[in-house]
Design a protein around this motif. Structure first.
Motif, PDB file in Angstrom:
ATOM      1  N   PHE A  37       0.823  -1.211   0.000  1.00  0.00           N
ATOM      2  CA  PHE A  37       0.000   0.000   0.000  1.00  0.00           C
ATOM      3  C   PHE A  37       0.860   1.264   0.000  1.00  0.00           C
ATOM      4  N   CYS A  38       1.981   1.236   0.702  1.00  0.00           N
ATOM      5  CA  CYS A  38       2.852   2.422   0.721  1.00  0.00           C
ATOM      6  C   CYS A  38       3.339   2.767  -0.690  1.00  0.00           C
ATOM      7  N   LEU A  39       3.748   1.751  -1.451  1.00  0.00           N
ATOM      8  CA  LEU A  39       4.190   1.990  -2.826  1.00  0.00           C
ATOM      9  C   LEU A  39       3.003   2.329  -3.726  1.00  0.00           C
ATOM     10  N   PHE A  40       1.859   1.675  -3.449  1.00  0.00           N
ATOM     11  CA  PHE A  40       0.636   1.944  -4.219  1.00  0.00           C
ATOM     12  C   PHE A  40       0.234   3.419  -4.087  1.00  0.00           C
ATOM     13  N   ALA A  41       0.390   3.977  -2.871  1.00  0.00           N
ATOM     14  CA  ALA A  41      -0.018   5.361  -2.626  1.00  0.00           C
ATOM     15  C   ALA A  41       0.750   6.347  -3.495  1.00  0.00           C
ATOM     16  N   LEU A  42       1.976   5.999  -3.865  1.00  0.00           N
ATOM     17  CA  LEU A  42       2.792   6.892  -4.678  1.00  0.00           C
ATOM     18  C   LEU A  42       2.330   6.964  -6.128  1.00  0.00           C
ATOM     19  N   MET A  43       1.599   5.925  -6.565  1.00  0.00           N
ATOM     20  CA  MET A  43       1.203   5.862  -7.981  1.00  0.00           C
ATOM     21  C   MET A  43      -0.305   5.688  -8.142  1.00  0.00           C
ATOM     22  N   LEU A  48      -2.303   3.241 -15.408  1.00  0.00           N
ATOM     23  CA  LEU A  48      -1.562   2.151 -16.031  1.00  0.00           C
ATOM     24  C   LEU A  48      -0.440   1.663 -15.119  1.00  0.00           C
ATOM     25  N   LEU A  49       0.291   2.589 -14.539  1.00  0.00           N
ATOM     26  CA  LEU A  49       1.373   2.215 -13.624  1.00  0.00           C
ATOM     27  C   LEU A  49       0.810   1.508 -12.390  1.00  0.00           C
ATOM     28  N   ARG A  50      -0.278   2.046 -11.870  1.00  0.00           N
ATOM     29  CA  ARG A  50      -0.919   1.449 -10.696  1.00  0.00           C
ATOM     30  C   ARG A  50      -1.395   0.030 -10.985  1.00  0.00           C
ATOM     31  N   ASN A  51      -2.086  -0.154 -12.104  1.00  0.00           N
ATOM     32  CA  ASN A  51      -2.609  -1.470 -12.444  1.00  0.00           C
ATOM     33  C   ASN A  51      -1.485  -2.464 -12.723  1.00  0.00           C
ATOM     34  N   SER A  52      -0.421  -1.997 -13.374  1.00  0.00           N
ATOM     35  CA  SER A  52       0.725  -2.873 -13.657  1.00  0.00           C
ATOM     36  C   SER A  52       1.396  -3.305 -12.359  1.00  0.00           C
ATOM     37  N   LYS A 217     -10.601   4.294 -13.219  1.00  0.00           N
ATOM     38  CA  LYS A 217     -11.058   5.391 -12.366  1.00  0.00           C
ATOM     39  C   LYS A 217      -9.922   5.861 -11.459  1.00  0.00           C
ATOM     40  N   PRO A 218      -9.846   7.167 -11.200  1.00  0.00           N
ATOM     41  CA  PRO A 218      -8.821   7.663 -10.273  1.00  0.00           C
ATOM     42  C   PRO A 218      -9.108   7.171  -8.854  1.00  0.00           C
ATOM     43  N   TYR A 219      -8.077   7.104  -8.073  1.00  0.00           N
ATOM     44  CA  TYR A 219      -8.202   6.617  -6.694  1.00  0.00           C
ATOM     45  C   TYR A 219      -9.025   7.585  -5.858  1.00  0.00           C
ATOM     46  N   PHE A 220      -9.938   7.024  -5.072  1.00  0.00           N
ATOM     47  CA  PHE A 220     -10.718   7.842  -4.145  1.00  0.00           C
ATOM     48  C   PHE A 220     -11.091   6.994  -2.939  1.00  0.00           C
ATOM     49  N   MET A 296      -7.720   0.187  -1.222  1.00  0.00           N
ATOM     50  CA  MET A 296      -7.009   0.536  -2.455  1.00  0.00           C
ATOM     51  C   MET A 296      -7.932   1.166  -3.497  1.00  0.00           C
ATOM     52  N   GLY A 297      -9.186   1.438  -3.110  1.00  0.00           N
ATOM     53  CA  GLY A 297     -10.099   2.158  -3.988  1.00  0.00           C
ATOM     54  C   GLY A 297     -10.886   1.274  -4.936  1.00  0.00           C
ATOM     55  N   PHE A 298     -10.904  -0.035  -4.699  1.00  0.00           N
ATOM     56  CA  PHE A 298     -11.650  -0.961  -5.567  1.00  0.00           C
ATOM     57  C   PHE A 298     -12.770  -1.610  -4.758  1.00  0.00           C
ATOM     58  N   TYR A 299     -13.868  -1.876  -5.437  1.00  0.00           N
ATOM     59  CA  TYR A 299     -15.053  -2.360  -4.747  1.00  0.00           C
ATOM     60  C   TYR A 299     -15.454  -3.731  -5.281  1.00  0.00           C
ATOM     61  N   LEU A 300     -15.451  -4.706  -4.382  1.00  0.00           N
ATOM     62  CA  LEU A 300     -15.835  -6.073  -4.716  1.00  0.00           C
ATOM     63  C   LEU A 300     -17.292  -6.280  -4.340  1.00  0.00           C
TER      64      LEU A 300
END
Length: 619
Positions: A37-43, A48-52, A217-220, A296-300
């Protein structure tokens, strides 16, 4: 020395250990997630970078869970990405259908190879008198590539979560074919969709049309959503460790491992406790997955909706494993014809299921009964147009439930479990349309027949059914008398509670066959499962020494207290649950931190010596 320790530490962190797969209940997972999550927060807003990045992280997670089977996940990802592109680009309907069939065949071949190899081998041996042995082609190829005997070729190991990610891929290509969703832009985005680590190995099964739009979608994450996510994670950990693991290790597993060592009361109690255990285990995993994904901003999708509040077997399957039920409805039941008509698929599955029953039982009678009942229903539907839709719907519904049983494994116990659920759904539909006079007449006949069987052909199974039907009869008789007296008060709450209780008892009884075959070597699953189920029925339906029941309750007091508390919480009104969930989410951060620390401390007081894997990992 320091270098050696460092290398050893890195090996433990990055190497796969089959005796210690990566689980949500391990501290290592939460350390892993914190770094991720710490690295995820930076991108987070560079899609595309986030999903990769999350695709790579998910592959590592799956590798830590299932080792080199990550190659199977990669293969499915690549093949279905290619097939979906071909489906979308093809201009002619025939070519679209061709690529769709290729996709489904590829996915189902892999699923059948790993999940049903033992069953198919038994089929061929029984049908043609052969002596075929299991041979793992993938292990053989792996040994050729490594130049040694690294992998065993005489057994086939099931990759963790293969049913979930193959079903997810099938939903994607079908949705692209039906133009419900556009193909994913690149392989990295699609790989993330298939392998997203919170839900990859045990669901929920995420439909392409529901998740793919989230890829772009952008992170929220609002303050309230963060609180809800933390609640779901803690809720899932409590379900898994306090309820599921504790009940399993201290009671359920002991009884199911050797039912004959325990009394009828203990066997019956183990069945009911297992119903809570399997719910707490599976829904606990889902709760954690939903919470981790939400951070991480995704909804299951929601996968459970208080299933033991269901007043009927039909309603139960709208509340239990909702993503699988929805998948089966959309990709099996409706293509079979739904409640409209019987299709080629209907007849194909009737014949196939009859053959499976023949092979598993070795009895021509089983084949004859299934074919007679199925085609008798089809004949009645053809001759009585007024009942046609209901009859066809019941047939297709029953087939769908049997396929759901086979999804869990190709063994007799899973077929019985799926079939019983299908029968329960059909009986409820028929019962609902009956008038009260006919209901009581049929119950009287059934109760009388069971009484005669207990008298003249005494068997534990008849005793068990007689007691169960007698209880149903008593409750129905009270309602029947009240109906005849034209009572003015409906007592809807009591009627619903009675229906919920009977549904819970029915679902619990079907779990006898589900649990008996779980966690078994596929080569011996049928025999062991049948013996376990048979021994439990003999104990439950046999003679009971009522004098020892207080001693049993005292000896397992913590188990019975946890079971009672778990069921009471489960049966709380939904508005109460929303209230305490929302109030937790709105706590000031310092108070939330204190609550989290306290809850984690309590949860880990219940942790067992060996962490228990999630039950649905095997599916």
């Amino acid at each position: 020395m320091d270098t050696t320790r460092i290398l050893s530490f890195l090996k433990d962190v990055f190497a796969f250990n089959e005796n210690s797969p990566l689980l949500f209940t391990q501290f290592y997972f939460w350390a892993f997630f914190a770094v991720v999550f710490c690295l995820f927060a930076l991108m987070r807003n560079r899609t595309l970078l986030r999903n990769s990045y999350l695709f790579a992280v998910s592959l590592f997670f799956y590798y830590k869970t299932s080792g080199l089977f990550v190659l199977i996940l990669l293969f499915v990802t690549l093949s279905d990405f290619f097939y979906a592109k071909r489906i979308h680009r093809s201009r002619r309907r025939g070519w679209k259908k061709f690529w769709l069939v290729c996709s489904i065949v590829t996915d189902l071949f892999l699923l059948c190879y790993f999940k049903y190899a033992y069953f198919i081998t038994d089929v061929l041996n029984n049908m043609f008198g052969l002596q075929l042995q299991i041979f793992d082609v993938f292990a053989y190829v792996g040994n050729l590539l490594t130049g040694g005997d690294v992998f065993r070729v005489d057994q086939i190991v099931l990759p963790v979560g293969i049913s979930f990610f193959t079903f997810q891929c099938i939903s994607y290509t079908v949705d692209v074919y039906k133009e419900r969703v556009e193909p994913v832009r690149n392989i990295l985005d699609f790989g993330f969709y298939v392998s997203f680590f919170p839900q990859c190995v045990a669901g929920p099964i995420v439909r392409a049309k529901d998740f793919i739009p989230q890829l772009y979608k952008p992170y929220f994450l609002s303050r309230r959503q963060f609180g809800i996510a933390v609640f779901w994670i803690l809720n899932g950990l409590a379900k898994k460790i306090i309820l599921s693991d504790y009940l399993a290790v201290n009671f359920v597993d002991r009884v199911f491992d050797n039912p004959l060592l325990f009394s009828g009361f203990e066997n019956l109690s183990a069945l009911f406790v297992y119903s809570l255990q399997v719910y707490a285990d599976f829904s606990g995993y889902t709760d954690i997955a939903i919470g981790v994904a939400m951070i991480m901003g995704f909804y299951l999708p929601r996968n459970f909706n208080s299933p033991y509040k269901a007043p009927s077997a039909q309603n139960f399957w709208k509340r239990w494993h909702i993503s699988l039920s929805s998948w089966l409805q959309n990709y099996v039941y409706i293509p079979l014809g739904g409640n409209r008509n019987a299709t080629f698929g209907t007849y194909f599955w009737i014949i196939l299921i009859a053959l499976v029953a023949l092979i598993l039982t070795g009895s021509i009678a089983a084949l004859a009964v299934i074919l007679t009942v199925a085609f008798g229903c089809i004949l009645v539907a053809a001759l009585l147009p007024d009942h046609r839709k209901k009859m066809i719907a019941n047939i297709n519904s029953f087939i769908t439930m049997l396929i759901g049983g086979l999804w869990h494994g190709a063994s007799w116990n899973f077929m019985i479990w799926g079939g019983l659920n299908g029968i329960g759904m059909i009986i409820f539909k028929i019962w609902k349309d009956m008038n009260w006079h006919l209901r009581m007449l049929l119950l009287t006949i059934v109760l009388g027949a069971l009484a005669a069987l207990c008298r003249f052909m005494p068997l534990p199974v008849w005793n068990l059914f007689f007691v169960w039907v007698a209880v149903i009869y008593a409750g129905s008789l009270i309602r029947y008398i009240y109906h005849l007296c034209r009572g003015r008060w409906e007592f809807a709450v009591l009627g619903n509670a009675w229906a919920v209780l009977q549904t819970f008892v029915f679902i619990t009884f079907t779990r006898l066959f589900f649990r008996s075959g779980s966690n078994l070597d596929p080569a011996t699953a049928n025999e062991v499962a049948w013996n376990t189920a048979g021994n439990m029925v003999r104990q439950i339906g046999g003679h009971w020494d009522l004098s020892i029941i207080p001693d049993i309750i005292s000896a397992y007091s913590s188990v019975f207290i946890l079971f009672t508390l778990g069921m009471l919480i489960h049966w709380l009104p939904e508005r109460w649950k929303r209230w305490y969930r929302l109030n937790f989410a709105l706590l000031p951060l310092p108070l939330m931190v204190v609550a989290v620390v306290a809850l984690v401390f309590v949860v880990y007081q219940f942790i067992t010596a060996d962490l228990q894997p999630f039950i649905y990992f095997q599916f």
